[in-house]
Motif scaffolding. Sequence first.
Motif, PDB file in Angstrom:
ATOM      1  N   GLU A   5      30.011 -34.999  15.179  1.00  7.43           N
ATOM      2  CA  GLU A   5      29.812 -34.888  13.738  1.00  7.43           C
ATOM      3  C   GLU A   5      31.141 -34.600  13.046  1.00  7.43           C
ATOM      4  O   GLU A   5      32.139 -34.271  13.671  1.00  7.43           O
ATOM      5  CB  GLU A   5      28.793 -33.791  13.437  1.00  7.43           C
ATOM      6  N   ASN A   6      31.114 -34.645  11.746  1.00  7.43           N
ATOM      7  CA  ASN A   6      32.308 -34.427  10.945  1.00  7.43           C
ATOM      8  C   ASN A   6      32.778 -32.986  11.115  1.00  7.43           C
ATOM      9  O   ASN A   6      31.986 -32.039  10.975  1.00  7.43           O
ATOM     10  CB  ASN A   6      31.965 -34.722   9.471  1.00  7.43           C
ATOM     11  N   PRO A   7      34.073 -32.754  11.375  1.00  7.97           N
ATOM     12  CA  PRO A   7      34.541 -31.388  11.568  1.00  7.97           C
ATOM     13  C   PRO A   7      34.512 -30.566  10.286  1.00  7.97           C
ATOM     14  O   PRO A   7      34.372 -29.340  10.321  1.00  7.97           O
ATOM     15  CB  PRO A   7      35.971 -31.546  12.080  1.00  7.97           C
ATOM     16  N   LEU A   8      34.589 -31.227   9.133  1.00  7.38           N
ATOM     17  CA  LEU A   8      34.516 -30.493   7.874  1.00  7.38           C
ATOM     18  C   LEU A   8      33.111 -29.957   7.632  1.00  7.38           C
ATOM     19  O   LEU A   8      32.931 -28.839   7.142  1.00  7.38           O
ATOM     20  CB  LEU A   8      34.937 -31.369   6.697  1.00  7.38           C
ATOM     21  N   LEU A   9      32.112 -30.745   7.979  1.00  9.56           N
ATOM     22  CA  LEU A   9      30.739 -30.294   7.815  1.00  9.56           C
ATOM     23  C   LEU A   9      30.400 -29.175   8.793  1.00  9.56           C
ATOM     24  O   LEU A   9      29.522 -28.350   8.528  1.00  9.56           O
ATOM     25  CB  LEU A   9      29.763 -31.458   7.976  1.00  9.56           C
ATOM     26  N   ALA A  10      31.082 -29.136   9.900  1.00  2.92           N
ATOM     27  CA  ALA A  10      30.828 -28.088  10.879  1.00  2.92           C
ATOM     28  C   ALA A  10      31.291 -26.729  10.367  1.00  2.92           C
ATOM     29  O   ALA A  10      30.811 -25.693  10.812  1.00  2.92           O
ATOM     30  CB  ALA A  10      31.533 -28.420  12.192  1.00  2.92           C
ATOM     31  N   GLN A  11      32.199 -26.702   9.400  1.00  2.00           N
ATOM     32  CA  GLN A  11      32.710 -25.456   8.861  1.00  2.00           C
ATOM     33  C   GLN A  11      31.815 -24.879   7.760  1.00  2.00           C
ATOM     34  O   GLN A  11      31.960 -23.725   7.397  1.00  2.00           O
ATOM     35  CB  GLN A  11      34.124 -25.669   8.302  1.00  2.00           C
ATOM     36  N   VAL A  12      30.886 -25.674   7.217  1.00  2.00           N
ATOM     37  CA  VAL A  12      30.013 -25.213   6.133  1.00  2.00           C
ATOM     38  C   VAL A  12      28.866 -24.424   6.747  1.00  2.00           C
ATOM     39  O   VAL A  12      28.141 -24.934   7.609  1.00  2.00           O
ATOM     40  CB  VAL A  12      29.480 -26.406   5.313  1.00  2.00           C
ATOM     41  N   PRO A  13      28.674 -23.164   6.310  1.00  2.00           N
ATOM     42  CA  PRO A  13      27.573 -22.393   6.883  1.00  2.00           C
ATOM     43  C   PRO A  13      26.231 -22.843   6.302  1.00  2.00           C
ATOM     44  O   PRO A  13      26.134 -23.256   5.155  1.00  2.00           O
ATOM     45  CB  PRO A  13      27.899 -20.956   6.462  1.00  2.00           C
ATOM     46  N   LEU A  14      25.204 -22.779   7.089  1.00  2.00           N
ATOM     47  CA  LEU A  14      23.865 -23.127   6.654  1.00  2.00           C
ATOM     48  C   LEU A  14      23.144 -21.867   6.212  1.00  2.00           C
ATOM     49  O   LEU A  14      23.273 -20.812   6.817  1.00  2.00           O
ATOM     50  CB  LEU A  14      23.094 -23.799   7.787  1.00  2.00           C
ATOM     51  N   THR A  15      22.384 -22.010   5.116  1.00  2.00           N
ATOM     52  CA  THR A  15      21.578 -20.889   4.653  1.00  2.00           C
ATOM     53  C   THR A  15      20.137 -21.314   4.612  1.00  2.00           C
ATOM     54  O   THR A  15      19.813 -22.484   4.395  1.00  2.00           O
ATOM     55  CB  THR A  15      22.021 -20.448   3.237  1.00  2.00           C
ATOM     56  N   VAL A  16      19.265 -20.386   4.800  1.00  3.02           N
ATOM     57  CA  VAL A  16      17.836 -20.672   4.767  1.00  3.02           C
ATOM     58  C   VAL A  16      17.305 -20.208   3.419  1.00  3.02           C
ATOM     59  O   VAL A  16      17.522 -19.079   3.008  1.00  3.02           O
ATOM     60  CB  VAL A  16      17.115 -19.958   5.925  1.00  3.02           C
ATOM     61  N   SER A  17      16.608 -21.143   2.709  1.00  2.00           N
ATOM     62  CA  SER A  17      16.041 -20.804   1.404  1.00  2.00           C
ATOM     63  C   SER A  17      14.525 -20.772   1.518  1.00  2.00           C
ATOM     64  O   SER A  17      13.914 -21.687   2.098  1.00  2.00           O
ATOM     65  CB  SER A  17      16.457 -21.841   0.373  1.00  2.00           C
ATOM     66  N   PRO A  18      13.884 -19.741   0.980  1.00  4.71           N
ATOM     67  CA  PRO A  18      12.414 -19.692   1.054  1.00  4.71           C
ATOM     68  C   PRO A  18      11.755 -20.693   0.104  1.00  4.71           C
ATOM     69  O   PRO A  18      10.563 -20.958   0.209  1.00  4.71           O
ATOM     70  CB  PRO A  18      12.093 -18.258   0.646  1.00  4.71           C
ATOM     71  N   PHE A  19      12.513 -21.268  -0.813  1.00  2.00           N
ATOM     72  CA  PHE A  19      11.941 -22.185  -1.805  1.00  2.00           C
ATOM     73  C   PHE A  19      11.938 -23.632  -1.342  1.00  2.00           C
ATOM     74  O   PHE A  19      11.275 -24.464  -1.935  1.00  2.00           O
ATOM     75  CB  PHE A  19      12.718 -22.073  -3.123  1.00  2.00           C
ATOM     76  N   ILE A  20      12.704 -23.942  -0.314  1.00  2.00           N
ATOM     77  CA  ILE A  20      12.791 -25.321   0.167  1.00  2.00           C
ATOM     78  C   ILE A  20      12.053 -25.430   1.489  1.00  2.00           C
ATOM     79  O   ILE A  20      12.290 -24.661   2.420  1.00  2.00           O
ATOM     80  CB  ILE A  20      14.263 -25.740   0.347  1.00  2.00           C
ATOM     81  N   THR A  21      11.154 -26.402   1.531  1.00  2.00           N
ATOM     82  CA  THR A  21      10.444 -26.656   2.789  1.00  2.00           C
ATOM     83  C   THR A  21      10.836 -28.024   3.289  1.00  2.00           C
ATOM     84  O   THR A  21      10.931 -28.993   2.510  1.00  2.00           O
ATOM     85  CB  THR A  21       8.916 -26.600   2.575  1.00  2.00           C
ATOM     86  N   LEU A  22      11.038 -28.138   4.558  1.00  7.61           N
ATOM     87  CA  LEU A  22      11.425 -29.410   5.150  1.00  7.61           C
ATOM     88  C   LEU A  22      10.178 -30.276   5.319  1.00  7.61           C
ATOM     89  O   LEU A  22       9.075 -29.771   5.508  1.00  7.61           O
ATOM     90  CB  LEU A  22      12.092 -29.165   6.507  1.00  7.61           C
ATOM     91  N   PRO A  23      10.340 -31.605   5.232  1.00 12.68           N
ATOM     92  CA  PRO A  23       9.170 -32.471   5.372  1.00 12.68           C
ATOM     93  C   PRO A  23       8.605 -32.418   6.783  1.00 12.68           C
ATOM     94  O   PRO A  23       9.331 -32.231   7.752  1.00 12.68           O
ATOM     95  CB  PRO A  23       9.718 -33.859   5.041  1.00 12.68           C
TER      96      PRO A  23
END
Length: 169
Positions: A5-23
């Motif tokens: 994967e892209n090394p720049l995207l690997a540096q972005v931290p992921l956050t979990v939001s209670p308002f967004i649900t995955l399909p």
Amino acid sequence: MRQTENPLLAQVPLTVSPFITLPKAPTLPHNYASLPSTLPPSILNPDTDDPSAPPAYVTSGTGFRAHPSAIIAQNKALREQLDTAASDARTKVRDWRAAIDERELAEKRRKAPGWLDSDAKILRPATTVPLPDTKPGASLLDAEDNNTDALRPQESGNDMGSQMDRAFG
């Protein structure tokens, strides 16, 4: 994370939001049946004489079906027909007005023959003989008080009319 994967995207931290649900994957009903291997003929190409004709996928409420290019061609033909009808109407109106003008000119020539056919259009008033007791350039209003005989009414009515004619030309 994978290294592909892209090394720049690997540096972005992921956050979990209670308002967004995955399909989620849909659940299929119990009477689910897969599509048959052979499909029925398309409704876009009805039984036409020309199989190479484009599909008529624009449908109206009355059941009329046509391809957009056929509709455009019909509209262009209708526009040309309306343009020719409008130009014919303008020509008829122009001819009608010309005929009216010709009739009016013929009527005027009937009433005054020769007047419209010549270039002499200047009207001149008839010259009158000046009164004997007035100067040619003098006005009756400029007359002296002792010379008011021309303005006094005579005994007969005809003299009064002729005096008015002389006074007002």
